[in-house]
Design a protein around this motif. Structure first.
Motif, PDB file in Angstrom:
ATOM      1  N   ALA A   1       7.811   6.543   4.783  1.00 26.22           N
ATOM      2  CA  ALA A   1       8.318   6.391   6.146  1.00 26.22           C
ATOM      3  C   ALA A   1       9.839   6.306   6.185  1.00 26.22           C
ATOM      4  O   ALA A   1      10.490   6.955   7.015  1.00 26.22           O
ATOM      5  CB  ALA A   1       7.702   5.158   6.796  1.00 26.22           C
ATOM      6  N   VAL A   2      10.423   5.503   5.288  1.00 25.03           N
ATOM      7  CA  VAL A   2      11.884   5.367   5.316  1.00 25.03           C
ATOM      8  C   VAL A   2      12.549   6.673   4.896  1.00 25.03           C
ATOM      9  O   VAL A   2      13.638   7.009   5.374  1.00 25.03           O
ATOM     10  CB  VAL A   2      12.331   4.183   4.431  1.00 25.03           C
ATOM     11  N   GLY A   3      11.870   7.437   4.042  1.00 13.09           N
ATOM     12  CA  GLY A   3      12.397   8.737   3.652  1.00 13.09           C
ATOM     13  C   GLY A   3      12.377   9.752   4.785  1.00 13.09           C
ATOM     14  O   GLY A   3      13.055  10.783   4.721  1.00 13.09           O
ATOM     15  N   ARG A   4      11.610   9.475   5.833  1.00 13.43           N
ATOM     16  CA  ARG A   4      11.596  10.339   7.027  1.00 13.43           C
ATOM     17  C   ARG A   4      12.496   9.811   8.126  1.00 13.43           C
ATOM     18  O   ARG A   4      12.455  10.286   9.262  1.00 13.43           O
ATOM     19  CB  ARG A   4      10.166  10.488   7.552  1.00 13.43           C
ATOM     20  N   GLY A   5      13.310   8.808   7.794  1.00 16.17           N
ATOM     21  CA  GLY A   5      14.281   8.300   8.747  1.00 16.17           C
ATOM     22  C   GLY A   5      13.796   7.177   9.631  1.00 16.17           C
ATOM     23  O   GLY A   5      14.493   6.790  10.578  1.00 16.17           O
ATOM     24  N   LEU A   6      12.603   6.608   9.349  1.00 11.11           N
ATOM     25  CA  LEU A   6      12.120   5.487  10.146  1.00 11.11           C
ATOM     26  C   LEU A   6      12.706   4.181   9.619  1.00 11.11           C
ATOM     27  O   LEU A   6      13.052   4.056   8.441  1.00 11.11           O
ATOM     28  CB  LEU A   6      10.586   5.420  10.091  1.00 11.11           C
ATOM     29  N   SER A   7      12.821   3.210  10.498  1.00 11.14           N
ATOM     30  CA  SER A   7      13.293   1.877  10.131  1.00 11.14           C
ATOM     31  C   SER A   7      12.087   1.052   9.690  1.00 11.14           C
ATOM     32  O   SER A   7      11.135   0.888  10.457  1.00 11.14           O
ATOM     33  CB  SER A   7      13.978   1.228  11.335  1.00 11.14           C
ATOM     34  N   VAL A   8      12.124   0.524   8.460  1.00  2.70           N
ATOM     35  CA  VAL A   8      10.926  -0.042   7.837  1.00  2.70           C
ATOM     36  C   VAL A   8      11.171  -1.456   7.328  1.00  2.70           C
ATOM     37  O   VAL A   8      12.187  -1.731   6.679  1.00  2.70           O
ATOM     38  CB  VAL A   8      10.451   0.835   6.665  1.00  2.70           C
ATOM     39  N   LEU A   9      10.229  -2.335   7.629  1.00  2.00           N
ATOM     40  CA  LEU A   9      10.196  -3.686   7.066  1.00  2.00           C
ATOM     41  C   LEU A   9       8.805  -3.906   6.500  1.00  2.00           C
ATOM     42  O   LEU A   9       7.804  -3.705   7.193  1.00  2.00           O
ATOM     43  CB  LEU A   9      10.494  -4.727   8.148  1.00  2.00           C
ATOM     44  N   LEU A  10       8.724  -4.305   5.235  1.00  2.46           N
ATOM     45  CA  LEU A  10       7.446  -4.598   4.591  1.00  2.46           C
ATOM     46  C   LEU A  10       7.422  -6.061   4.186  1.00  2.46           C
ATOM     47  O   LEU A  10       8.384  -6.565   3.578  1.00  2.46           O
ATOM     48  CB  LEU A  10       7.239  -3.714   3.354  1.00  2.46           C
ATOM     49  N   CYS A  11       6.337  -6.746   4.504  1.00  2.00           N
ATOM     50  CA  CYS A  11       6.170  -8.127   4.051  1.00  2.00           C
ATOM     51  C   CYS A  11       4.882  -8.251   3.248  1.00  2.00           C
ATOM     52  O   CYS A  11       3.871  -7.615   3.546  1.00  2.00           O
ATOM     53  CB  CYS A  11       6.174  -9.102   5.226  1.00  2.00           C
ATOM     54  N   GLU A  12       4.942  -9.065   2.208  1.00  2.00           N
ATOM     55  CA  GLU A  12       3.805  -9.308   1.321  1.00  2.00           C
ATOM     56  C   GLU A  12       3.662 -10.817   1.138  1.00  2.00           C
ATOM     57  O   GLU A  12       4.627 -11.516   0.841  1.00  2.00           O
ATOM     58  CB  GLU A  12       4.033  -8.625  -0.031  1.00  2.00           C
ATOM     59  N   GLN A  13       2.445 -11.328   1.318  1.00  2.00           N
ATOM     60  CA  GLN A  13       2.238 -12.772   1.285  1.00  2.00           C
ATOM     61  C   GLN A  13       2.420 -13.372  -0.110  1.00  2.00           C
ATOM     62  O   GLN A  13       2.721 -14.564  -0.253  1.00  2.00           O
ATOM     63  CB  GLN A  13       0.841 -13.117   1.805  1.00  2.00           C
ATOM     64  N   ASP A  14       2.274 -12.558  -1.153  1.00  2.00           N
ATOM     65  CA  ASP A  14       2.456 -13.042  -2.515  1.00  2.00           C
ATOM     66  C   ASP A  14       3.515 -12.185  -3.207  1.00  2.00           C
ATOM     67  O   ASP A  14       4.537 -11.881  -2.631  1.00  2.00           O
ATOM     68  CB  ASP A  14       1.117 -13.021  -3.267  1.00  2.00           C
ATOM     69  N   ASP A  15       3.275 -11.792  -4.447  1.00  2.00           N
ATOM     70  CA  ASP A  15       4.160 -10.875  -5.148  1.00  2.00           C
ATOM     71  C   ASP A  15       3.689  -9.452  -4.890  1.00  2.00           C
ATOM     72  O   ASP A  15       2.523  -9.215  -4.556  1.00  2.00           O
ATOM     73  CB  ASP A  15       4.115 -11.191  -6.649  1.00  2.00           C
ATOM     74  N   LEU A  16       4.571  -8.483  -5.059  1.00  2.00           N
ATOM     75  CA  LEU A  16       4.151  -7.093  -4.994  1.00  2.00           C
ATOM     76  C   LEU A  16       3.060  -6.843  -6.029  1.00  2.00           C
ATOM     77  O   LEU A  16       3.142  -7.310  -7.164  1.00  2.00           O
ATOM     78  CB  LEU A  16       5.339  -6.167  -5.270  1.00  2.00           C
ATOM     79  N   ALA A  17       2.017  -6.129  -5.628  1.00  2.00           N
ATOM     80  CA  ALA A  17       0.896  -5.793  -6.522  1.00  2.00           C
ATOM     81  C   ALA A  17       0.219  -7.024  -7.095  1.00  2.00           C
ATOM     82  O   ALA A  17      -0.351  -6.972  -8.187  1.00  2.00           O
ATOM     83  CB  ALA A  17       1.360  -4.881  -7.659  1.00  2.00           C
ATOM     84  N   ALA A  18       0.245  -8.126  -6.370  1.00  2.00           N
ATOM     85  CA  ALA A  18      -0.298  -9.371  -6.914  1.00  2.00           C
ATOM     86  C   ALA A  18      -1.809  -9.360  -7.058  1.00  2.00           C
ATOM     87  O   ALA A  18      -2.357 -10.152  -7.824  1.00  2.00           O
ATOM     88  CB  ALA A  18       0.125 -10.548  -6.032  1.00  2.00           C
ATOM     89  N   HIS A  19      -2.490  -8.464  -6.359  1.00  2.00           N
ATOM     90  CA  HIS A  19      -3.948  -8.540  -6.340  1.00  2.00           C
ATOM     91  C   HIS A  19      -4.582  -7.215  -6.792  1.00  2.00           C
ATOM     92  O   HIS A  19      -4.471  -6.847  -7.946  1.00  2.00           O
ATOM     93  CB  HIS A  19      -4.417  -8.985  -4.956  1.00  2.00           C
TER      94      HIS A  19
END
Length: 505
Positions: free
Chosen positions: A17-35
């Motif tokens: 999405a960000v590579g297509r020029g969209l404004s992006v916010l990602l939130c993860e409740q733990d660590d990335l790839a935690a599960h």
């Protein structure tokens, strides 16, 4: 765009999405790839067994993606040859050979890997260690991936392109006001912030259903079937680099794969699961099942006490009935605009097809917004650190540039960080410059790099996801690392969450 969920699907969607020029916010409740995304069998493959379920479209799609991932991330992926010892009472030889020929054919348009073939296990190197009753084997190609690193590298690339990535940050509520989502995010320290977005992406994996019900208040949503997959790690069972696919009496399969140089990975199980996805653990029956699978094929007998580590994950699959192992691994993307703002839900999927899933998801969103933002990731730049063509040549260059760097450490860093190793090393001119030693071959320079660049905040983030050095360090070393990281996270100017700025905040 607000993306909730920092597994492979969420990170892949953020990058696309960000590579297509969209404004992006990602939130993860733990660590990335935690599960789920760090609990796979670490394979990028078409799924040979899905041919028996007539999932030809899924297999062909996955085989095409296998080649894309091998190109995008040559440092964390590599080809792997599998041996399938033949047991005539389970499947006739002609059926296996036909299946492998079909597997070759479905991926033929993109394949760079070797074709399948028949081998005599009495003479082939892969026959060593197998019981003498196994005389014929089938060899075929697939790929290996460091799954958690795949997630982190997608998040890194998304951030480099302008996305905001927040770890240990929960989306605790979201509602539509004046055509926008208004979401409340809660950081690990309890601080809350409000963000607004035109689009909300539910990439919560095993929590996708509960997110809809508990956070968004949706009364009806697709029924997800949670299927637990467990793996065990043993001291190395064989000396060669081939992996095995074992046929089980219940017609399921189990893999035995060379792992982290000194170990063998055995997996996976497929059992229904109804508990908290964050609390999933291997049970005694799964342990017994995997040990028996090993003992059925190898001369060396093993038992649960030989297991040095185990891990389990929960796959969120679309519930279509049947056994846990037969449920489709394909994905479904639902776009809902009835509330006045776009809500995109991701259900199912597998790590091999994450990029295609992300592309399909963003295609749906830009079409809804009537934006001309074409897909780009299939032929785009490699993931961070993957901008090299030949690993051996790279290692040779490093040996001349950093002759003091141990070959084993250089090899591990190449397979984890690729060309980003240069950033990791910084101005180091000798081993002493790498700083404090935390056991195994983990030094402060690597720890600091992971804190600064890869959102590592706790010892487990480094030992079990960014690397697998947890297999090689003792408890005092872990405690030393935990103390250092607690102080370093503060002194290096980062925390469990990052200050929200831009990205639609």
């Amino acid at each position: 765009m607000l993306i909730v969920g920092g597994g492979v699907n969420g990170a892949g969607i953020a990058r696309d999405a960000v590579g297509r020029g969209l404004s992006v916010l990602l939130c993860e409740q733990d660590d990335l790839a935690a599960h789920t995304s760090s609990a796979s069998t670490k394979l990028i493959h078409g799924g040979l067994r899905y041919l028996e379920q007539y999932e030809f479209r899924l297999v062909a799609k996955a085989l095409a993606e296998r080649e894309v991932i091998l190109r995008l991330a040559p440092h964390i992926t590599w080809p792997l040859l599998f041996v399938l010892p033949h047991e005539s009472h389970l499947r006739p030889a002609w059926m296996i050979r036909l299946g492998l020929l079909l597997y070759d054919h479905l991926g033929a348009a993109h394949r760079t890997l070797a074709d399948s073939k028949v081998v005599d296990l009495r003479e082939h190197v892969s026959g060593a260690g197998l019981k003498s009753s196994y005389r014929r084997g089938f060899v075929y190609s697939d790929g290996w991936v460091q799954d958690a690193r795949l997630v982190v590298l997608n998040a890194m690339d998304a951030e480099r392109r302008g996305a905001k990535i927040l770890v240990r940050t929960r989306c605790i509520s979201a509602k539509v006001e004046d055509g926008r989502w208004v979401a409340v995010l809660e950081h690990s320290g309890g601080k809350r912030e409000v963000v607004k977005a035109r689009m909300l992406v539910n990439a919560c994996g095993p929590w996708a259903g509960s997110f809809l019900g508990e956070v968004l208040g949706e009364q009806e949503h697709p029924n997800l079937r949670l299927v637990k997959g467990s793996h065990i790690v043993l001291p190395r069972l064989f000396e060669h680099d081939y992996a095995y696919l074992f046929q089980q009496p219940d017609r399921r399969i189990v893999f035995a794969i060379p792992y982290e140089a000194d170990y063998t990975l055995i997996g996976t199980t497929d059992v229904d699961y109804e508990g908290d996805p964050a609390a999933v653990r291997i049970d005694d029956e799964e342990m017994r099942y995997l040990c028996e699978a090993v003992n059925r094929y190898f001369t060396q007998r093993i038992q649960p006490s030989d297991v040095v580590w185990s891990y389990s994950g929960v796959r969120p699959l679309l519930d279509e009935g049947g056994s846990a192992s037969s449920v489709s691994r394909d994905y479904r993307i639902d776009l809902d605009t009835t509330s006045g703002a776009a809500l995109l839900n991701v259900f199912g999927g597998k790590i091999t097809t994450y990029r295609r899933l992300a592309e399909d998801a963003v295609d749906r969103l830009v079409e809804e917004l009537e934006l001309d933002r074409p897909a780009w990731t299939e032929d785009g730049d490699p993931l961070p650190g993957g901008d090299f063509a030949d690993a051996e040549r790279m290692l040779d260059t490093w040996s001349r540039r950093w002759p003091w760097l141990p070959a084993s450490l250089a090899h591990r860093w190449l397979r984890h960080y690729g060309t980003c190793t240069e950033t990791l090393l910084g101005e180091a001119r000798c081993m002493q410059d790498l700083g404090a030693h935390f056991g195994g071959d983990l030094y402060r320079a690597e720890v600091d790099y992971l804190i600064r660049n890869e959102w590592a905040r706790r010892a487990e983030d480094i030992l079990w996801r960014r690397t697998k050095l947890g297999l090689r360090v003792d408890k005092p070393s872990i405690e030393k690392l935990e103390r250092y990281m607690h102080d370093a996270v503060q002194s290096l100017g980062v925390a469990d969450e990052s200050k929200i700025q831009g990205a639609g905040a």
